[in-house]
Design a protein around this motif. Structure first.
Motif, PDB file in Angstrom:
ATOM      1  N   LYS A  48       8.477   4.694   3.407  1.00 42.57           N
ATOM      2  CA  LYS A  48       7.976   5.933   2.822  1.00 42.57           C
ATOM      3  C   LYS A  48       8.254   5.927   1.324  1.00 42.57           C
ATOM      4  N   SER A  49       7.498   6.730   0.626  1.00 45.05           N
ATOM      5  CA  SER A  49       7.709   6.871  -0.816  1.00 45.05           C
ATOM      6  C   SER A  49       8.755   7.945  -1.082  1.00 45.05           C
ATOM      7  N   GLU A  84       0.842  -1.191   0.000  1.00 50.51           N
ATOM      8  CA  GLU A  84       0.000   0.000   0.000  1.00 50.51           C
ATOM      9  C   GLU A  84       0.876   1.240   0.000  1.00 50.51           C
ATOM     10  N   ILE A  85       0.539   2.182  -0.869  1.00 51.67           N
ATOM     11  CA  ILE A  85       1.208   3.481  -0.937  1.00 51.67           C
ATOM     12  C   ILE A  85       0.101   4.527  -0.891  1.00 51.67           C
ATOM     13  N   CYS A  86       0.242   5.541  -0.065  1.00 48.53           N
ATOM     14  CA  CYS A  86      -0.873   6.489   0.040  1.00 48.53           C
ATOM     15  C   CYS A  86      -0.397   7.876   0.433  1.00 48.53           C
ATOM     16  N   SER A  87      -1.365   8.751   0.642  1.00 49.75           N
ATOM     17  CA  SER A  87      -1.089  10.154   0.914  1.00 49.75           C
ATOM     18  C   SER A  87      -0.912  10.464   2.394  1.00 49.75           C
ATOM     19  N   CYS A  88      -1.076   9.456   3.261  1.00 52.87           N
ATOM     20  CA  CYS A  88      -0.962   9.680   4.704  1.00 52.87           C
ATOM     21  C   CYS A  88       0.495   9.671   5.152  1.00 52.87           C
ATOM     22  N   SER A  89       0.735  10.253   6.320  1.00 54.75           N
ATOM     23  CA  SER A  89       2.041  10.123   6.945  1.00 54.75           C
ATOM     24  C   SER A  89       2.216   8.687   7.422  1.00 54.75           C
ATOM     25  N   ALA A  90       3.467   8.251   7.538  1.00 53.97           N
ATOM     26  CA  ALA A  90       3.741   6.889   8.007  1.00 53.97           C
ATOM     27  C   ALA A  90       3.680   6.837   9.543  1.00 53.97           C
ATOM     28  N   PRO A  91       3.179   5.739  10.106  1.00 58.08           N
ATOM     29  CA  PRO A  91       2.593   4.593   9.419  1.00 58.08           C
ATOM     30  C   PRO A  91       1.143   4.852   9.045  1.00 58.08           C
ATOM     31  N   CYS A  92       0.625   4.026   8.147  1.00 60.13           N
ATOM     32  CA  CYS A  92      -0.729   4.197   7.628  1.00 60.13           C
ATOM     33  C   CYS A  92      -1.775   4.087   8.740  1.00 60.13           C
ATOM     34  N   ASP A 146       5.023  12.643  -2.450  1.00 61.26           N
ATOM     35  CA  ASP A 146       6.354  12.125  -2.114  1.00 61.26           C
ATOM     36  C   ASP A 146       6.561  12.174  -0.601  1.00 61.26           C
ATOM     37  N   GLY A 147       7.316  11.205  -0.094  1.00 60.94           N
ATOM     38  CA  GLY A 147       7.681  11.202   1.325  1.00 60.94           C
ATOM     39  C   GLY A 147       6.567  10.789   2.258  1.00 60.94           C
ATOM     40  N   GLN A 148       5.556  10.090   1.732  1.00 61.30           N
ATOM     41  CA  GLN A 148       4.431   9.677   2.568  1.00 61.30           C
ATOM     42  C   GLN A 148       4.442   8.162   2.788  1.00 61.30           C
ATOM     43  N   ASN A 149       3.350   7.635   3.307  1.00 62.04           N
ATOM     44  CA  ASN A 149       3.307   6.250   3.754  1.00 62.04           C
ATOM     45  C   ASN A 149       3.495   5.226   2.645  1.00 62.04           C
ATOM     46  N   ALA A 150       4.232   4.174   2.974  1.00 59.12           N
ATOM     47  CA  ALA A 150       4.285   2.952   2.181  1.00 59.12           C
ATOM     48  C   ALA A 150       4.394   1.804   3.177  1.00 59.12           C
ATOM     49  N   ILE A 151       3.694   0.714   2.903  1.00 60.85           N
ATOM     50  CA  ILE A 151       3.688  -0.420   3.833  1.00 60.85           C
ATOM     51  C   ILE A 151       3.465  -1.699   3.038  1.00 60.85           C
ATOM     52  N   GLN A 152       4.190  -2.755   3.393  1.00 60.39           N
ATOM     53  CA  GLN A 152       4.093  -4.006   2.648  1.00 60.39           C
ATOM     54  C   GLN A 152       4.078  -5.177   3.625  1.00 60.39           C
ATOM     55  N   THR A 153       3.226  -6.152   3.323  1.00 60.22           N
ATOM     56  CA  THR A 153       3.106  -7.306   4.204  1.00 60.22           C
ATOM     57  C   THR A 153       2.770  -8.550   3.407  1.00 60.22           C
ATOM     58  N   ASP A 196      -5.258  10.669   7.264  1.00 60.77           N
ATOM     59  CA  ASP A 196      -4.915  12.077   7.475  1.00 60.77           C
ATOM     60  C   ASP A 196      -5.799  12.951   6.588  1.00 60.77           C
ATOM     61  N   GLY A 197      -6.361  14.012   7.165  1.00 61.45           N
ATOM     62  CA  GLY A 197      -7.230  14.892   6.402  1.00 61.45           C
ATOM     63  C   GLY A 197      -8.554  14.259   6.030  1.00 61.45           C
ATOM     64  N   ASN A 198      -8.845  13.082   6.595  1.00 64.91           N
ATOM     65  CA  ASN A 198     -10.097  12.356   6.375  1.00 64.91           C
ATOM     66  C   ASN A 198     -10.313  11.942   4.917  1.00 64.91           C
TER      67      ASN A 198
END
Length: 215
Positions: free
Chosen positions: A182-183, A23-31, A200-207, A40-42
């Motif tokens: 992070k991205s 998952e890659i998204c616009s939120c700060s890490a962690p998701c 750029d520089g926001q959350n990335a998480i892999q499982t 973040d920001g709803n």
């Protein structure tokens, strides 16, 4: 093509799929969504990529393929209402393409039907060359002309150990760590579908990821 999701008609066929979820998204890490919290920001500008290292759907071998859900999520991810574009690896033949759509579209039932239920609108389904070279949230993810991301892990100690999360809201393999990162770069460019963003520089998480269902 715009499709409003309704409860899918389940067919009498199952699936057994395993690999990784990225998952890659616009939120700060962690998701926040992995913790069951609001983004973040709803709102969330996200990409969820399922790399299927092995498995079958409706009896069709889909090993080695990647499916991506590019989504605008208006609020808590578990509340649904996602607006999504589905990208399927162009390496899939017609039988694999249809099997993946049936599975991830919820037609085969089981936990993937629950996941599909979070999508309120499928804007489009497209076949596109996909490069998925991310391991433990380090590497890159590219859907040609549509998504571009370069990822780096968050190191939790001087020895370079990647920070992890366990038993999150999206854990499907008990005990498997979710690697936090992070991205370095994250771009989505699909103006034809109303989806274009840079985070750029926001959350990335892999499982590790696994779902199976036999009706």
């Amino acid at each position: 093509m715009t499709t409003t999701m309704t409860t899918p008609t389940t067919t009498k066929a199952g699936y057994r799929l395993e690999g990784t979820m990225l998952e890659i998204c616009s939120c700060s890490a962690p998701c926040p969504c992995f913790l069951g919290e609001d983004p973040d920001g709803n709102e969330c500008h996200g990409v969820i990529a399922f790399k299927l290292e092995k498995g079958q759907a409706r009896g069709v071998d889909v090993s080695g393929l990647t499916l991506m859900n590019v989504a605008y999520i208006p609020g808590n991810a578990l509340a649904g209402g996602w607006r999504s574009v589905i990208l399927i690896d162009s390496a899939a033949d017609d039988a694999q393409y249809e099997a993946l759509l049936d599975a991830f579209g919820g037609k085969l039932g089981g936990p993937l039907a629950d996941l599909a239920g979070l999508v309120g609108e499928i804007v489009a389904v497209e076949r596109v060359p996909i490069v998925h070279e991310a391991q433990q949230v380090e590497g890159r993810l590219i859907a040609q002309g549509r998504v571009e991301a370069e990822l780096a892990p968050i190191q939790s100690s001087p020895d370079g150990t990647t920070a992890t999360m366990h038993d999150s809201a999206f854990t499907t393999v008990k005990g498997a760590p979710a690697y936090l990162g992070k991205s370095r770069r994250y771009r989505v460019s699909m103006p034809q579908h109303g989806m274009s963003w840079t985070h750029d520089g926001q959350n990335a998480i892999q499982t590790a990821w696994k779902m199976e269902f036999e009706p």
